[in-house]
Design an enzyme around this catalytic site. Structure first.
Site, PDB file in Angstrom:
ATOM      1  N   GLU A 166      -0.896 -81.061   1.642  1.00 18.64           N
ATOM      2  CA  GLU A 166      -0.764 -82.149   2.615  1.00 18.64           C
ATOM      3  C   GLU A 166      -2.055 -82.939   2.753  1.00 18.64           C
ATOM      4  O   GLU A 166      -2.243 -83.667   3.725  1.00 18.64           O
ATOM      5  CB  GLU A 166      -0.336 -81.594   3.981  1.00 18.64           C
ATOM      6  CG  GLU A 166      -1.369 -80.742   4.680  1.00 18.64           C
ATOM      7  CD  GLU A 166      -1.321 -79.272   4.303  1.00 18.64           C
ATOM      8  OE1 GLU A 166      -1.761 -78.453   5.111  1.00 18.64           O
ATOM      9  OE2 GLU A 166      -0.843 -78.931   3.198  1.00 18.64           O
TER      10      GLU A 166
ATOM     11  N   MET B 140      11.838 -95.227 -62.314  1.00 15.28           N
ATOM     12  CA  MET B 140      12.414 -94.541 -63.471  1.00 15.28           C
ATOM     13  C   MET B 140      11.547 -93.341 -63.846  1.00 15.28           C
ATOM     14  O   MET B 140      10.483 -93.491 -64.438  1.00 15.28           O
ATOM     15  CB  MET B 140      12.540 -95.503 -64.654  1.00 15.28           C
ATOM     16  CG  MET B 140      13.286 -96.783 -64.321  1.00 15.28           C
ATOM     17  SD  MET B 140      14.984 -96.458 -63.766  1.00 15.28           S
ATOM     18  CE  MET B 140      15.701 -95.848 -65.285  1.00 15.28           C
TER      19      MET B 140
ATOM     20  N   ASN C 214       6.887 -76.794   7.222  1.00 10.18           N
ATOM     21  CA  ASN C 214       7.464 -76.086   6.074  1.00 10.18           C
ATOM     22  C   ASN C 214       8.132 -74.783   6.498  1.00 10.18           C
ATOM     23  O   ASN C 214       9.233 -74.458   6.049  1.00 10.18           O
ATOM     24  CB  ASN C 214       6.370 -75.791   5.043  1.00 10.18           C
ATOM     25  CG  ASN C 214       6.271 -76.861   3.974  1.00 10.18           C
ATOM     26  OD1 ASN C 214       7.203 -77.624   3.767  1.00 10.18           O
ATOM     27  ND2 ASN C 214       5.139 -76.931   3.305  1.00 10.18           N
TER      28      ASN C 214
ATOM     29  N   ASP D 195      -5.284 -85.456   6.442  1.00  6.63           N
ATOM     30  CA  ASP D 195      -4.522 -84.209   6.445  1.00  6.63           C
ATOM     31  C   ASP D 195      -3.377 -84.339   7.449  1.00  6.63           C
ATOM     32  O   ASP D 195      -3.595 -84.788   8.582  1.00  6.63           O
ATOM     33  CB  ASP D 195      -5.413 -83.033   6.813  1.00  6.63           C
ATOM     34  CG  ASP D 195      -4.737 -81.693   6.555  1.00  6.63           C
ATOM     35  OD1 ASP D 195      -4.819 -81.216   5.408  1.00  6.63           O
ATOM     36  OD2 ASP D 195      -4.126 -81.147   7.495  1.00  6.63           O
TER      37      ASP D 195
END
Length: 459
Positions: free
Chosen positions: A371, A55, A336, A328
């Site tokens: 890699e 209140m 690639n 490796d």
């Protein structure tokens, strides 16, 4: 426990009284006299707990202030205790539905108030820690955006599992009827619904068992440590209510149980649990992302560096030997350039699978980048590491790699260098450097072979 508490009341005498009580327990107290002021102060100062009167003249009342606090990302995690002279059930349920964690009637019982304050602040500490770790994850980029808790409307549509621990048939029936509207309710000893409970309701007024012991055991057990507990107490048993909170109950409800009140308290507890569960899950995921290479799902360089140093140091102090193999993929750049990076990525993923399935559970297979890979082999001497490396090399070249989009399987080989921590001045860097030198020697010798710098060599 030191914390900052915001006291909101339009009467200065009430504010000063609460300030004196809280300060005596070494809490820092902030004060506001109107709802709007409290919302803005909480947003700016981020207190740990808010004691909110209902209140208040002008502007917004305590209910609306609570709703606004729970709606703002900056303050929705701050526990709110509503304090008021209104003691009817409708006012209590209204306060809980507005998002308040507790509703206490004036004049406030000091012991019960302090017990609730300590209980809620303990939960706030856990939430703050999880939120801080999530914020760190966002800064590191492993968590994309801030987690937002489910709104009440969504929670109502998402049923939870409630476990009732009680021996009062009438009371059990009433709780099943109330909570069963939104959730799956089971009793202790019954076959539980799918999944663990999201809330446990424990009666500390039970005659057939010790409810306090149930709460204590749940708090000490790892599987149940984070489960919210709603304790049932008699209305005139103040000491038992305080005891339940001290033992770890997150909330209390008095008998006779009001259906709307238990529904509202269950919603609040489940909403908080699901938010904290989601935080923990995201933090686990962020930790995994921080140490995992996303392409191969192997460990990354950060993890490798964190693990290898202590293992080498332990070996120097007379502990178990540790060996390292540096791997490796031969002619990977040619792969690639010929087939594209998509095919290269597929080769890396397949290689990672073969690597992971040909190392021991105690070994750490890591991708260093491109890699190049490293396997840390705890409790492994150099000659044994060379044998393991040779076994891995043979497994890689034994079967061609089938890659989608490439008409013929690809013949993939690897070169491996092995080193063992065996010198008094060895560090993680020197061990990896020796393994790296052995790797380049293997490449110069024609690739697809293992060379060790460990006192033992394998060709």
């Amino acid at each position: 426990m030191s914390a900052r508490i915001l006291v909101v009341d339009d009467l200065e005498a009430n504010r000063r009284l609460l300030e004196a009580k809280l300060t005596a327990d070494y809490y820092e107290v902030l004060m506001a006299q109107r709802g709007e002021e409290a919302v803005q102060l909480a947003k700016r100062e981020r207190p740990d707990l808010i004691l909110l009167d209902v209140m208040m003249p002008g502007g917004i009342d305590g209910y609306e202030a609570c709703r606004r606090l729970k709606a703002m990302p900056e303050t929705r995690h701050i526990p709110v205790v509503i304090l008021t002279t209104l003691d009817d059930r409708d006012s209590k349920v209204r306060g809980l539905q507005a998002g308040a964690e507790e509703f206490l009637t004036k004049p406030i019982d000091d012991v019960q108030l302090m017990a609730r304050v300590k209980s809620l602040l303990s939960l706030k500490v856990v939430t703050d820690e999880l939120r801080a770790r999530e914020a760190n994850g966002r800064r590191l980029g492993v968590i994309e955006e801030e987690l937002r808790p489910d709104p009440l409307e969504q929670l109502r549509l998402s049923a939870g599992n409630v476990l009732i621990v009680d021996d009062n048939p009438t009371q059990i029936k009433a709780m099943q009827a109330a909570l069963g509207i939104e959730h799956r309710v089971s009793l202790l000893g019954e076959e539980a619904p799918a999944g663990p409970p999201d809330l446990v309701v424990v009666s500390v007024a039970a005659k057939g068992f010790d409810g306090f012991r149930v709460i204590a055991r749940m708090r000490s057990g790892e599987p149940t440590r984070h489960l919210p507990i709603l304790a049932i107490v008699d209305a005139d048993e103040r000491k038992r209510a305080v005891r339940a909170l001290e033992l770890g109950a997150h909330d209390i409800i008095t008998r006779p149980i009001d259906e709307e009140e238990i529904i509202a308290r269950a919603r609040t507890l489940m909403r908080r649990k699901r938010y904290m569960d989601a935080l923990r899950s995201r933090l686990d995921q962020s930790l995994e992302l921080a140490i995992t290479d996303q392409l191969t799902n192997l460990y990354n360089r950060r993890f490798m560096n964190a693990q290898l140093g202590p293992l080498v140091q332990r070996a120097q102090c007379g502990g178990d030997a540790v060996s390292v193999m540096v791997i490796d993929i031969d002619h990977f750049k040619q792969c690639n350039d010929t087939y594209g990076h998509d095919v290269g990525d597929a080769v890396l993923r397949e290689f990672a699978v073969r690597l992971a399935t040909n190392t021991r559970p105690s070994d750490f297979a890591c991708r260093m980048g491109g890699e190049e890979f490293i396997v840390i082999m705890p409790r492994t001497a150099g000659d044994i590491a060379c044998l393991a490396a040779e076994r891995l090399r043979r497994h890689i070249c034994a079967a061609p790699f089938g890659v989608p989009g490439v008409p013929m399987p690809l013949d993939i080989t690897v070169s491996i260098g092995v080193a063992c921590a065996e010198r008094n001045d060895d560090t993680a860097d020197t061990v990896v450097k020796r393994a790296d030198e052995a790797l380049y020697e293997a490449k110069r010798a024609g690739r697809n072979r293992v060379i060790g710098r460990t006192g033992a060599q394998a060709a």
